[in-house]
Design an enzyme around this catalytic site. Structure first.
Site, mmCIF file in Angstrom:
data_model
loop_
_atom_site.group_PDB
_atom_site.id
_atom_site.type_symbol
_atom_site.label_atom_id
_atom_site.label_comp_id
_atom_site.label_asym_id
_atom_site.label_seq_id
_atom_site.Cartn_x
_atom_site.Cartn_y
_atom_site.Cartn_z
ATOM 1 N N HIS A 83 -6.166 1.327 8.684
ATOM 2 C CA HIS A 83 -7.344 0.449 8.621
ATOM 3 C C HIS A 83 -8.583 1.340 8.690
ATOM 4 C CE1 HIS A 83 -4.775 -2.735 10.833
ATOM 5 N NE2 HIS A 83 -5.153 -3.351 9.735
ATOM 6 N N HIS A 101 -9.047 -2.227 3.865
ATOM 7 C CA HIS A 101 -10.417 -2.747 3.976
ATOM 8 C C HIS A 101 -11.418 -1.769 3.329
ATOM 9 C CE1 HIS A 101 -8.630 -5.798 6.366
ATOM 10 N NE2 HIS A 101 -8.352 -4.987 7.373
ATOM 11 N N ASP A 155 -3.268 -9.607 4.756
ATOM 12 C CA ASP A 155 -3.672 -9.220 6.102
ATOM 13 C C ASP A 155 -3.307 -10.236 7.176
ATOM 14 O OD1 ASP A 155 -4.811 -7.989 8.239
ATOM 15 O OD2 ASP A 155 -6.845 -7.915 7.477
#
Ligand code: NGQ
Ligand code: ZN
Length: 452
Positions: A233, A270, A321
């Protein structure tokens, strides 16, 4: 496995939309593609075929709290307050409940047109934070959910050790995630065993984030991918970017690009907050930006600079997610809609006049998704896996549509999926997974006892 053939009026092949396509399938693969031919007597006939996509980022268990974090708290609801709700939800989950919830999520993924999932798995230990006597207990539960539903699995065991940059001590809400590097070696072995038992599954590794992993740990963890994918992430929240800058003088993606060997094995999940120079540098690594725009909107993360990134040949995959809403078309549409809302313009991500936005997004997610999950190039091709989706040509959104207008009408206008095959096995028919009801019964039992 027996040989069979599927025949489609039209199919999206790597060479483009093609009419009268016959796919011969054997041992889970497409062994022959014939075009411009009639169906043989025994062929199953369908209208429209597109390839199945990879879901690059999932936390399956979070499906169980979908819709339960939409009530306003005492003040300033944001990503971090959502995370507290999420920690409370996972606090007491049993392995059996994890399996039931994950299976439900995987049913919905297949019904949505995802044929492989990258499970970013960090719920390793029991409710007290103690390792299970079988270190692979929860990895095996995820493998069981994949096996039961038939979705292909890329398991990404997560290394998690700290609550913030600079090796800050983990909090009690994080106790089920934690390992030392040595413990993690054993956990990887157990995970490898869980995955080896499954057809077409593979293993990567996932240092959770620069918040949860020190530079020294990152160095120790990444080689454990052994050539498989490496997911992390990064830069999802502005506070995370600020904390990283305070800690190191660099932003998270900037830090990763200078301190880790980021290349095509990597998926930066992301990567929301990028400067222009980070955007340019990331595109050059050939790594995947793992975009999860439905969750990113739900969590109030921000908008990834997709226009600039794709113009520079940056590679993307899409993921669900938090699994708050599981839908391939919604993810693809949301990548574009973020740009439209930000730029107050339309067809932002199509690169040239006459190009379909839906096709552009679909092709990008097809190629990038396969890369991110350590798979050969995606698409309907000879030798490739028979991971296929058929669209419902009887749905009004598809009336009179041909070619890329089919994809645009699916992604932007709500056409529906009819069947899904994974490895040549039909798992979804008339939009419904064949084990939907049975899996929903177990899910219901699990979720009612969790929420009791
Ligand atoms: C996760 N999810 O690992 O489930 C995270 C929340 C964190 C997203 N980042 C936990 N969307 O990042 O600390
Ligand atoms: Zn995540």
């Amino acid at each position: 496995m027996y040989a069979m053939a599927l025949w489609f009026e039209t199919a999206l092949l790597p060479s483009g939309w093609t009419r009268n396509v016959r796919l011969s399938i054997s041992h889970r693969r497409i062994v022959k593609i014939e075009t411009g031919v009639d169906a043989a007597a025994d062929d199953e006939r369908h209208a429209i075929a597109i390839p199945g996509l990879c879901n690059v980022h999932s936390h399956g268990f979070q499906r169980g709290m979908a819709g339960l974090a939409e009530v306003r708290g005492p003040e300033g609801d944001n990503f971090w307050t959502w995370r507290e709700v999420m920690y409370r939800f996972l606090d007491k989950l049993t392995p059996e409940q994890i399996e039931a919830i994950t299976a439900q999520a995987y049913v919905e993924m297949l019904e949505a047109g995802f044929t492989r999932v990258g499970e970013f798995h960090y719920l390793h230990h029991d409710a007290a934070g103690q390792p299970y006597s079988n270190l692979g207990e929860t990895a095996e539960r995820i493998a069981a959910a994949a096996e039961r539903t038939g979705i292909a699995l890329t398991l990404l065991p997560v290394f998690y050790a700290h609550s913030n940059f600079g090796g800050a001590a983990a909090t009690s809400g994080q106790r089920r995630f934690l390992n030392t590097v040595d413990q993690f070696v054993a956990l990887m072995e157990a995970s490898r065993k869980a995955v080896l038992a499954l057809v077409d599954a593979n293993l990567g590794v996932a240092p959770h984030s620069l918040r949860a992993v020190t530079p020294c740990e990152l160095k120790a963890i990444t080689p454990m991918a052994r050539g498989g994918p490496i997911h992390i992430h990064a830069a999802e929240q502005t506070r995370e970017v600020d904390d990283c800058t305070a800690w190191s003088g660099q932003r998270p993606v900037e830090w990763l690009l200078t301190h880790a060997d980021v290349d095509e094995r990597w998926c930066l999940v992301h990567a929301t907050h990028l400067t222009a120079s980070e955007t340019a540098a990331l595109t050059k690594t050939r790594a995947i930006a793992g975009l999860c725009p439905v969750t990113e909107a739900n969590l109030g993360d921000g908008i990834f600079p997709a226009a600039e990134y794709l113009q520079q040949q940056g590679r993307i995959g899409v993921g669900t997610d938090s699994n708050v809403y599981i839908d391939v078309a919604a993810e693809l549409r949301s990548v574009e809609y973020g740009q439209r809302l930000k730029n107050r313009s339309r067809n932002v991500l199509a690169l040239s006049e006459g190009e379909s936005t839906g096709r552009r997004l679909f092709d990008a997610a097809l190629a990038g998704g396969a890369q991110a999950l350590g798979q050969p190039v995606g698409g309907i091709r000879e030798g490739g896996p028979a991971d296929l989706v058929s669209l419902d040509a009887h749905h009004p959104s598809l009336f009179g549509r041909a070619g890329d207008a089919i994809l645009d009408s699916w992604i932007f206008a709500g056409a529906r999926i009819d069947c899904v095959w994974r490895g040549g096995r039909k798992l979804v028919q008339q939009g419904k997974h064949l084990a939907r009801d049975e899996i929903a019964i177990r899910y219901r039992r699990a979720i009612e006892s969790v929420l009791e």
